[in-house]
Design a protein around this motif. Structure first.
Motif, PDB file in Angstrom:
ATOM      1  N   LYS A   1       0.809  -1.223   0.000  1.00 43.47           N
ATOM      2  CA  LYS A   1       0.000   0.000   0.000  1.00 43.47           C
ATOM      3  C   LYS A   1       0.839   1.269   0.000  1.00 43.47           C
ATOM      4  O   LYS A   1       0.310   2.370  -0.167  1.00 43.47           O
ATOM      5  N   LEU A   2       2.145   1.123   0.202  1.00 45.73           N
ATOM      6  CA  LEU A   2       3.032   2.275   0.275  1.00 45.73           C
ATOM      7  C   LEU A   2       4.360   1.930  -0.376  1.00 45.73           C
ATOM      8  O   LEU A   2       4.901   0.848  -0.145  1.00 45.73           O
ATOM      9  N   ARG A   3       4.868   2.839  -1.184  1.00 41.07           N
ATOM     10  CA  ARG A   3       6.162   2.649  -1.830  1.00 41.07           C
ATOM     11  C   ARG A   3       7.120   3.761  -1.409  1.00 41.07           C
ATOM     12  O   ARG A   3       6.722   4.915  -1.286  1.00 41.07           O
ATOM     13  N   LEU A   4       8.373   3.389  -1.201  1.00 42.24           N
ATOM     14  CA  LEU A   4       9.394   4.336  -0.797  1.00 42.24           C
ATOM     15  C   LEU A   4      10.384   4.565  -1.934  1.00 42.24           C
ATOM     16  O   LEU A   4      10.755   3.624  -2.633  1.00 42.24           O
ATOM     17  N   HIS A   5      10.800   5.812  -2.106  1.00 43.96           N
ATOM     18  CA  HIS A   5      11.741   6.166  -3.166  1.00 43.96           C
ATOM     19  C   HIS A   5      12.832   7.061  -2.601  1.00 43.96           C
ATOM     20  O   HIS A   5      12.631   7.773  -1.626  1.00 43.96           O
ATOM     21  N   GLY A   6      13.986   7.054  -3.262  1.00 46.70           N
ATOM     22  CA  GLY A   6      15.068   7.944  -2.906  1.00 46.70           C
ATOM     23  C   GLY A   6      15.623   8.611  -4.152  1.00 46.70           C
ATOM     24  O   GLY A   6      15.652   8.007  -5.230  1.00 46.70           O
ATOM     25  N   ALA A   7      16.044   9.858  -4.021  1.00 45.21           N
ATOM     26  CA  ALA A   7      16.616  10.574  -5.157  1.00 45.21           C
ATOM     27  C   ALA A   7      17.503  11.700  -4.641  1.00 45.21           C
ATOM     28  O   ALA A   7      17.371  12.145  -3.498  1.00 45.21           O
ATOM     29  N   VAL A   8      18.413  12.146  -5.495  1.00 43.93           N
ATOM     30  CA  VAL A   8      19.274  13.284  -5.184  1.00 43.93           C
ATOM     31  C   VAL A   8      19.220  14.253  -6.360  1.00 43.93           C
ATOM     32  O   VAL A   8      19.411  13.851  -7.517  1.00 43.93           O
TER      33      VAL A   8
END
Length: 209
Positions: free
Chosen positions: A182-189
């Motif tokens: 139900k929830l997705r996590l993302h990372g970016a710079v």
């Protein structure tokens, strides 16, 4: 003339242009918000998520702090601003995605890498030093592999995103929703110098979007 006065002038331009153009949208937002994405970003004045992603009002729930950090889940005393915002976004607004957005030339990361703030000056609270110690373990790894120069700065900016993502999973309400799909996590710079957004991949590397 003060900078605040300049901001008021900017408000008048906004009220006479963008607000009028989006009047229906603002009327709709007056009754509530339903963003699908939460962005955890740095307080740095150069890195505004709405500007970077071209988001309209009401589309993104944003919390900003020094170095875009997420502390681990903990209860007890203290003022847990980031944790409170996260709890509200996930359990009340029920956002479907959370993005941790680091950036290039981050002052908080630079301070963590140098260790210069470890000893607070007399009369200062040491709040920044106590906050960025969330990066201490990552700092040791980065210094060992990349040193404390430009390469180390970039590496710690990326490692900081990974630290925050790992800490997100220590919150029970986040872990439960991630595991349930139900929830997705993302990372970016986001690199200020060249405007490029590098997104964290499943293999742990950051690649241009």
């Amino acid at each position: 003339m003060s900078k605040f006065h300049d901001m008021i002038d900017g408000y008048y331009r906004f009220r006479g242009n963008e607000w009028l153009e989006e009047r229906e949208r603002w009327t709709e937002l007056a009754s509530g918000q339903s963003p699908k994405v939460m962005v955890i970003a740095c307080s740095d004045s150069r890195v505004d998520p709405a500007t970077i992603f071209g988001s309209r009002p009401g589309e993104v729930f944003v919390v900003r702090n020094v170095a875009a950090l997420v502390p681990p889940f903990e209860t007890g005393g203290g003022r847990h601003g980031v944790s409170a915002a996260l709890e509200f976004a996930v359990t009340v607004l029920q956002v479907e995605e959370v993005l941790v957005l680091g950036h290039g030339a981050c002052g908080g990361v630079k301070a963590a890498l140098s260790g210069d703030l470890k000893q607070a000056e007399p009369g200062h609270g040491g709040f920044v030093a106590a906050w960025i110690d969330l990066l201490d373990d990552a700092r040791e790894k980065v210094i060992h592999e990349h040193g404390q120069g430009a390469e180390g700065q970039t590496a710690l900016e990326q490692e900081g995103v990974k630290v925050s993502l790992a800490n997100l999973m220590t919150f029970p309400f986040v872990q439960e929703r991630v595991e349930a799909g139900k929830l997705r996590l993302h990372g970016a710079v986001f690199a200020i110098a060249d405007g490029k957004l590098r997104v964290l991949q499943d293999d742990g590397h950051f690649e241009p979007a």
